[in-house]
Design a protein around this motif. Structure first.
Motif, PDB file in Angstrom:
ATOM      1  N   PHE A 164       0.837  -1.202   0.000  1.00 24.79           N
ATOM      2  CA  PHE A 164       0.000   0.000   0.000  1.00 24.79           C
ATOM      3  C   PHE A 164       0.872   1.253   0.000  1.00 24.79           C
ATOM      4  N   MET A 270     -11.521   0.253   4.397  1.00 24.55           N
ATOM      5  CA  MET A 270     -10.159  -0.221   4.169  1.00 24.55           C
ATOM      6  C   MET A 270      -9.997  -0.708   2.731  1.00 24.55           C
ATOM      7  N   GLU A 271     -10.974  -1.465   2.237  1.00 24.62           N
ATOM      8  CA  GLU A 271     -10.916  -1.940   0.862  1.00 24.62           C
ATOM      9  C   GLU A 271     -11.058  -0.785  -0.120  1.00 24.62           C
ATOM     10  N   LEU A 273      -9.941   2.279   0.392  1.00 17.83           N
ATOM     11  CA  LEU A 273      -8.627   2.921   0.340  1.00 17.83           C
ATOM     12  C   LEU A 273      -7.663   2.127  -0.534  1.00 17.83           C
ATOM     13  N   LYS A 274      -7.745   0.795  -0.441  1.00 19.45           N
ATOM     14  CA  LYS A 274      -6.866  -0.054  -1.243  1.00 19.45           C
ATOM     15  C   LYS A 274      -7.149   0.147  -2.737  1.00 19.45           C
ATOM     16  N   THR A 296      -1.970   6.333   3.674  1.00 26.00           N
ATOM     17  CA  THR A 296      -1.235   5.232   4.296  1.00 26.00           C
ATOM     18  C   THR A 296      -1.538   5.146   5.782  1.00 26.00           C
ATOM     19  N   GLN A 298      -4.256   6.215   7.325  1.00 25.03           N
ATOM     20  CA  GLN A 298      -5.631   5.739   7.480  1.00 25.03           C
ATOM     21  C   GLN A 298      -5.712   4.231   7.272  1.00 25.03           C
ATOM     22  N   TYR A 299      -5.022   3.736   6.260  1.00 25.71           N
ATOM     23  CA  TYR A 299      -5.032   2.299   5.993  1.00 25.71           C
ATOM     24  C   TYR A 299      -4.382   1.535   7.139  1.00 25.71           C
ATOM     25  N   SER A 303      -6.261  -1.206   9.303  1.00 21.04           N
ATOM     26  CA  SER A 303      -5.687  -2.547   9.282  1.00 21.04           C
ATOM     27  C   SER A 303      -5.503  -3.076  10.692  1.00 21.04           C
TER      28      SER A 303
END
Length: 715
Positions: A164, A270-271, A273-274, A296, A298-299, A303
């Motif tokens: 990421f 989360m997905e 953001l990915k 990054t 935030q992810y 996570s």
């Protein structure tokens, strides 16, 4: 259910209601909710494999060592890795122990043939040892799965963050490079757990296979040393086992109706953001908005919050299926599978003269060869190539070192002791020419102009003339092929990219909608200073408040939900699931159909949301010193009707203050008449410049097109 299975029976009429507990079984699988029609049990058979040759991998071995060191230092992973290796090693030795017990049965048979006597107590001890070995294999396999589950999810989480961050930092021309795209693609794996865990499993499997073969062959050679027909019998057993292995291999499809969704908002975000950092269409706004580090972080936070449950549906489903692998029926099946050999041995004891010892040797040899032949074939089935995996690990680590093509500057935009000025930013192009990396044609040729601080500049021209390219060069999404660009009198290449982009707000013509909630879509215009009041103010300035109010979940609405719903073929009467429409136009059965996870908006409505994000970027709070001094708008009203366009320009003028504004447009109207500077660009060249009145007096191409558009409007 496994992805790719096709239903053998029609869904039939009626409806599938996930809330009907009398007909539907609900299971909680991590972040997923699985709804299954109550039906018959399911039966599975393994799938066929493809065999591939191993490739050279010596250059990549240091990366495997680096990977193992990284995993060892992960929290709680070093102990899990040691336990995983120990259990794997024990599992590899059990077949040799079992073979030794089988050899003892042969000894008993030989003694029975020669002396007509049997040591019954010894016989039953040997039989019991065989059964114990079989049960040990099952227990150790289950222990291996228990240890592997948290280990593989933590490894995946670590490398997911690694990928990421590596993607979030890439600039636009680097990300668009096809060689970089191939390198990024190699950092993912088809198994879902990533190339790192695939490599760990392969290393463990290879070691286990070698231990099994060496230990079994050692015992086998000692047992069959006196058998002259050993090589022939070995060849027969290998051929027979291979044919059996290749003849099985299909899944039987479970005749069931099912659906799965996730309601975990953290996993959905989360997905989203990915997808955001992994989609080329969003790259310009990530780079220009200086969002890499924020996304990054935030992810990383999400996570950690979601933890080990951050898996897609098929990963989660497979995980929960394996948890039920250790059942009483499994033990019974293992014991029953050993009865033929025990019966054969007892028959040899009862009638020693009628059964030559060579037949017993053949049975033992066939069983042993079958064991390690299946091990080798399964190894080929489960991995493409260890060499290819090592190459993927190398690429996984190398993506963090991919150099960006747009080099960062070293000078701050504003000295640390100075405050950000309230005035706008000046922009100067000196003999700038530019070609896009994938083109031999100039998008701009020898372009020169100067925009003074606080001016309103409008670039007009036909589509493809080079208007948008000027905005991209100012935001340093690309660097000029020739010439120089100056901002506030300094070469733009010398300025720190983060500082430069902090002072610029951009709305591109080919704007995108992020796979996040509307609230996040607007807030990402200026995430550091985003709160509910500022987000609503930005929505008001962008003309999107009424649109948002009409959406099903308001600000929390996902126009393109990043996590899909899964389900099998639905009965004809089922039109919606989980509040979303069922899409019957999808290919049925290929991993389950997909719900329509999008909310339809017109082009004008979508543009208002994108404009709202730009306003969010442009709002400067009193506590912020990160003021925007240059606003860039690329065709901001292309999808708006005349009334909405007029309202937008009025709000922009209110917002402008002393900021410098630069518009590109193919419309010649109210905006151009108020411009301090007009640039008419055609075929990549600025042909005319000046104010609206000055260009009309020149009576050139600008005046000609102005009159044509005015006549079309009046007629």
């Amino acid at each position: 259910m496994h992805k790719g299975r096709r239903s053998r029976r029609p869904a039939g009429k009626g409806t599938f209601n996930p809330d009907d507990t009398t007909k539907v079984k609900h299971s909680k699988l991590g972040v997923w909710e699985l709804y299954e029609e109550i039906s018959n049990s399911q039966t599975f058979v393994p799938v066929p494999s493809k065999f591939k040759e191993y490739r050279e991998y010596a250059d990549g071995l240091p990366y495997i060592w680096r990977m193992l060191k990284d995993i060892l230092i992960l929290q709680d992973c070093h102990l899990l890795l040691v336990l995983y290796a120990a259990v794997t090693a024990l599992s590899a030795l059990v077949p040799a122990v079992s073979l030794w017990f089988s050899a003892q049965l042969l000894t008993i048979v030989q003694v029975a043939v020669d002396t007509r006597t049997v040591d019954k107590r010894f016989l039953f001890r040997i039989a019991g040892g065989r059964i114990a070995c079989v049960l040990a294999v099952r227990v150790l396999a289950h222990l291996q799965q228990i240890i592997a589950t948290p280990l593989q999810t933590r490894v995946k989480r670590f490398y997911s963050l690694h990928i990421f961050h590596a993607l979030a930092r890439l600039d636009l021309p680097t990300y668009e490079d096809t060689s970089v795209q191939r390198q990024i693609e190699a950092s993912y794996s088809r198994s879902g757990y990533g190339p790192a865990w695939d490599a760990v499993k392969t290393v463990a499997t290879l070691g286990s296979t070698v231990m099994q073969i060496v230990s079994q062959l050692t015992v086998l050679v000692a047992v069959l040393r006196e058998q002259p027909e050993g090589p022939l019998l070995t060849s027969i057993a290998v051929v027979q086992t291979t044919i059996e292995y290749l003849s099985l291999r299909r899944y039987i499809v479970p005749p069931t109706i099912w659906a799965a969704t996730t309601k975990n908002s953290d996993y959905v975000r989360m997905e989203g953001l990915k997808r955001l950092v992994n989609n080329n269409e969003h790259r310009k706004e990530i780079v220009a908005g200086n969002l890499g580090e924020y996304l990054t972080e935030q992810y990383r936070r999400l996570s950690r919050k979601v933890g080990d449950y951050a898996m897609d549906f098929w990963e989660t489903k497979r995980l929960y299926e394996t948890r039920d692998s250790l059942k009483l029926t499994t033990f019974l099946h293992a014991i029953v599978s050993e009865l033929p050999l025990i019966a054969f041995s007892l028959r040899a004891v009862q009638y020693p003269a009628s059964i030559p010892i060579s037949l017993a040797s053949l049975n033992l040899l066939r069983e042993t060869v079958q064991g390690f032949t299946y091990t080798l074939l399964n190894l080929l089935d489960q991995t493409d190539s260890f060499g290819a995996q090592i190459s993927d690990i190398k690429k996984l680590y190398e993506i963090e070192n991919i150099p960006n093509q747009v080099a960062d500057g070293t000078e701050p935009f504003v000295a640390e002791d100075d405050k950000v000025p309230d005035t706008g930013i000046s922009v100067e192009f000196r003999n700038v020419s530019f070609k896009y990396p994938s083109s031999d044609k100039f998008a701009l040729r020898d372009v020169s102009f100067t925009i003074r601080p606080g001016q309103l500049c409008v670039i007009v021209g036909s589509n493809g003339s080079g208007k948008s390219t000027i905005l991209k060069l100012i935001a340093r999404l690309y660097d000029p092929t020739e010439g120089s660009i100056f901002v506030d009198g300094r070469d733009i290449r010398t300025l720190r990219l983060a500082d430069l982009r902090q002072r610029i707000s951009v709305l591109f013509q080919d704007y995108t909608h992020f796979p996040l909630s509307i609230k996040d879509n607007i807030a990402l215009g200026n995430p550091e200073f985003a709160n509910d009041d500022r987000i609503m103010e930005a929505a008001r300035l962008g003309g999107a408040v009424d649109i948002i109010k009409e959406l099903p979940e308001g600000m929390d609405t996902y126009l393109n939900r990043p996590v899909r719903d899964y389900y099998a073929a639905m009965p004809e009467g089922t039109k919606t699931l989980f509040g979303r429409n069922v899409d019957y136009a999808r290919v049925r059965g290929a991993g389950g159909m997909k719900a329509q996870n999008t909310t339809s908006l017109s082009g004008g409505q979508m543009q208002r949301l994108a404009v709202s994000r730009t306003f969010m970027r442009s709002i400067v709070s009193k506590s912020s010193e990160a003021g925007v001094g240059l606003l860039l708008f690329d065709e901001p009203s292309a999808s708006l009707d005349p009334a909405a366009e007029h309202d937008l320009f009025e709000r922009l003028r209110q917002l402008r203050g002393q900021k410098t504004m630069l518009f590109s447009s193919h419309r010649f109207g109210n905006l151009t008449r108020h411009a301090d500077l007009l640039l008419y660009i055609n075929n990549s060249v600025v042909e005319e410049s000046g104010t609206h009145e000055e260009l009309l007096k020149k009576d050139g191409q600008y005046a000609h097109i102005w009159r044509l558009q005015a006549q079309a409007f009046l007629s």
